[in-house]
Design a protein around this motif. Structure first.
Motif, PDB file in Angstrom:
ATOM      1  N   PHE A  22      61.819  27.216  41.919  1.00  0.00           N
ATOM      2  CA  PHE A  22      63.041  26.581  41.936  1.00  0.00           C
ATOM      3  C   PHE A  22      63.688  25.195  42.931  1.00  0.00           C
ATOM      4  O   PHE A  22      63.438  25.144  43.875  1.00  0.00           O
ATOM      5  CB  PHE A  22      64.443  27.407  42.218  1.00  0.00           C
ATOM      6  CG  PHE A  22      63.726  29.044  40.853  1.00  0.00           C
ATOM      7  CD1 PHE A  22      64.131  29.043  40.274  1.00  0.00           C
ATOM      8  CD2 PHE A  22      62.569  30.011  42.002  1.00  0.00           C
ATOM      9  CE1 PHE A  22      63.931  30.289  39.410  1.00  0.00           C
ATOM     10  CE2 PHE A  22      62.061  30.989  41.431  1.00  0.00           C
ATOM     11  CZ  PHE A  22      63.080  31.330  39.619  1.00  0.00           C
ATOM     12  N   SER A  27      72.293  27.172  38.666  1.00  0.00           N
ATOM     13  CA  SER A  27      72.293  26.346  37.139  1.00  0.00           C
ATOM     14  C   SER A  27      72.867  27.820  37.072  1.00  0.00           C
ATOM     15  O   SER A  27      72.379  29.162  37.401  1.00  0.00           O
ATOM     16  CB  SER A  27      71.072  25.824  36.287  1.00  0.00           C
ATOM     17  OG  SER A  27      69.909  26.866  36.503  1.00  0.00           O
ATOM     18  N   ARG A  28      72.578  27.688  35.289  1.00  0.00           N
ATOM     19  CA  ARG A  28      73.151  28.872  35.074  1.00  0.00           C
ATOM     20  C   ARG A  28      71.637  29.820  33.865  1.00  0.00           C
ATOM     21  O   ARG A  28      71.748  31.316  33.813  1.00  0.00           O
ATOM     22  CB  ARG A  28      72.904  29.020  33.395  1.00  0.00           C
ATOM     23  CG  ARG A  28      75.338  28.340  33.663  1.00  0.00           C
ATOM     24  CD  ARG A  28      75.764  29.092  33.666  1.00  0.00           C
ATOM     25  NE  ARG A  28      77.546  29.222  34.335  1.00  0.00           N
ATOM     26  CZ  ARG A  28      78.357  29.456  35.387  1.00  0.00           C
ATOM     27  NH1 ARG A  28      77.798  30.941  35.645  1.00  0.00           N
ATOM     28  NH2 ARG A  28      79.027  28.890  35.274  1.00  0.00           N
ATOM     29  N   ARG A  29      70.680  29.168  35.057  1.00  0.00           N
ATOM     30  CA  ARG A  29      69.538  31.166  35.540  1.00  0.00           C
ATOM     31  C   ARG A  29      69.830  31.929  35.693  1.00  0.00           C
ATOM     32  O   ARG A  29      70.101  31.814  36.219  1.00  0.00           O
ATOM     33  CB  ARG A  29      67.906  29.656  36.237  1.00  0.00           C
ATOM     34  CG  ARG A  29      66.959  30.188  35.936  1.00  0.00           C
ATOM     35  CD  ARG A  29      66.123  29.685  36.032  1.00  0.00           C
ATOM     36  NE  ARG A  29      66.362  28.614  37.664  1.00  0.00           N
ATOM     37  CZ  ARG A  29      65.603  27.677  37.940  1.00  0.00           C
ATOM     38  NH1 ARG A  29      65.230  26.947  36.485  1.00  0.00           N
ATOM     39  NH2 ARG A  29      66.319  26.787  38.808  1.00  0.00           N
ATOM     40  N   ARG A  30      69.145  32.709  34.677  1.00  0.00           N
ATOM     41  CA  ARG A  30      69.237  34.409  35.588  1.00  0.00           C
ATOM     42  C   ARG A  30      68.996  34.589  36.829  1.00  0.00           C
ATOM     43  O   ARG A  30      67.804  33.482  36.711  1.00  0.00           O
ATOM     44  CB  ARG A  30      68.875  34.914  34.301  1.00  0.00           C
ATOM     45  CG  ARG A  30      68.981  36.412  34.713  1.00  0.00           C
ATOM     46  CD  ARG A  30      68.569  37.663  33.731  1.00  0.00           C
ATOM     47  NE  ARG A  30      67.949  38.432  34.549  1.00  0.00           N
ATOM     48  CZ  ARG A  30      69.089  40.172  35.194  1.00  0.00           C
ATOM     49  NH1 ARG A  30      69.875  39.646  35.280  1.00  0.00           N
ATOM     50  NH2 ARG A  30      68.461  40.602  35.216  1.00  0.00           N
ATOM     51  N   ASP A  32      67.442  36.942  39.754  1.00  0.00           N
ATOM     52  CA  ASP A  32      66.821  38.129  40.261  1.00  0.00           C
ATOM     53  C   ASP A  32      67.304  38.315  41.804  1.00  0.00           C
ATOM     54  O   ASP A  32      66.011  37.644  42.030  1.00  0.00           O
ATOM     55  CB  ASP A  32      65.251  38.104  39.088  1.00  0.00           C
ATOM     56  CG  ASP A  32      64.970  39.471  39.566  1.00  0.00           C
ATOM     57  OD1 ASP A  32      65.898  40.742  40.131  1.00  0.00           O
ATOM     58  OD2 ASP A  32      63.515  39.209  39.670  1.00  0.00           O
ATOM     59  N   GLN A  38      63.051  32.470  44.213  1.00  0.00           N
ATOM     60  CA  GLN A  38      64.693  32.950  44.136  1.00  0.00           C
ATOM     61  C   GLN A  38      65.572  33.415  45.184  1.00  0.00           C
ATOM     62  O   GLN A  38      66.673  32.043  45.359  1.00  0.00           O
ATOM     63  CB  GLN A  38      65.254  33.255  42.773  1.00  0.00           C
ATOM     64  CG  GLN A  38      66.140  32.373  41.450  1.00  0.00           C
ATOM     65  CD  GLN A  38      66.491  33.192  40.400  1.00  0.00           C
ATOM     66  OE1 GLN A  38      65.885  34.384  40.564  1.00  0.00           O
ATOM     67  NE2 GLN A  38      66.545  32.699  39.619  1.00  0.00           N
ATOM     68  N   SER A  75      73.932  34.465  37.039  1.00  0.00           N
ATOM     69  CA  SER A  75      73.496  33.266  37.049  1.00  0.00           C
ATOM     70  C   SER A  75      73.306  33.008  38.381  1.00  0.00           C
ATOM     71  O   SER A  75      74.276  33.731  39.244  1.00  0.00           O
ATOM     72  CB  SER A  75      74.014  32.430  36.603  1.00  0.00           C
ATOM     73  OG  SER A  75      74.734  32.498  37.036  1.00  0.00           O
ATOM     74  N   GLU A  76      72.532  31.979  38.764  1.00  0.00           N
ATOM     75  CA  GLU A  76      72.282  30.998  40.270  1.00  0.00           C
ATOM     76  C   GLU A  76      73.289  30.819  40.442  1.00  0.00           C
ATOM     77  O   GLU A  76      73.849  31.042  41.596  1.00  0.00           O
ATOM     78  CB  GLU A  76      71.697  29.987  39.911  1.00  0.00           C
ATOM     79  CG  GLU A  76      69.812  30.550  40.161  1.00  0.00           C
ATOM     80  CD  GLU A  76      68.384  29.637  40.075  1.00  0.00           C
ATOM     81  OE1 GLU A  76      67.456  29.783  39.525  1.00  0.00           O
ATOM     82  OE2 GLU A  76      69.220  28.662  39.108  1.00  0.00           O
TER      83      GLU A  76
END
Length: 91
Positions: A22, A27-30, A32, A38, A75-76
Motif C-alpha cells: 500500500f 483511498s476508497r479501497r476496502r 481490513d 494495511q 474504506s481506508e
C-alpha cells in the motif's frame, strides 16, 4: 519513526507478500483491520502527517484500530479519518 511488521503488538494479522503493498494516500479501497500491511500503512501515513510518532503512539493507534474501529469505517479514507479524530485528535 517508520513502523514495521515487528513493531506491531498484534499477532493476528494476515500479510501480503507484495512489496510495497500500500502506497500513496488512503483511498476508497476496502480497509481490513486484520491485514497487517494495511494497518502498518495507515499508521505510517498518519505518522507522515503528524511528524514524529513514537513506538508507543504507533501501538496506541494499532490498538485503537483493533479494538474500537467502527464497522462503518469500511474504506481506508474513513478508517484514517476516524483514527485522526479518535487516537490523537490534534492532527
Amino acid at each position: 519513526m517508520h513502523f514495521q511488521k515487528q513493531d506491531l503488538s498484534g499477532t493476528h494479522y494476515t500479510w501480503n507478500n507484495e512489496q510495497p503493498a500500500f502506497t500513496g494516500q488512503p483511498s476508497r479501497r476496502r480497509f481490513d483491520k486484520n491485514n497487517g500491511d494495511q494497518v502498518l500503512y495507515l499508521i505510517n501515513f498518519y505518522a507522515s502527517l503528524a511528524g514524529r510518532v513514537s513506538l508507543l503512539e504507533g501501538r496506541i493507534i494499532e490498538q485503537t484500530i483493533t479494538r474500537d474501529l467502527p464497522d462503518a469505517a469500511k474504506s481506508e479514507v474513513s478508517a484514517f479519518n476516524w483514527i485522526r479524530r479518535s487516537a490523537f485528535p490534534t492532527l
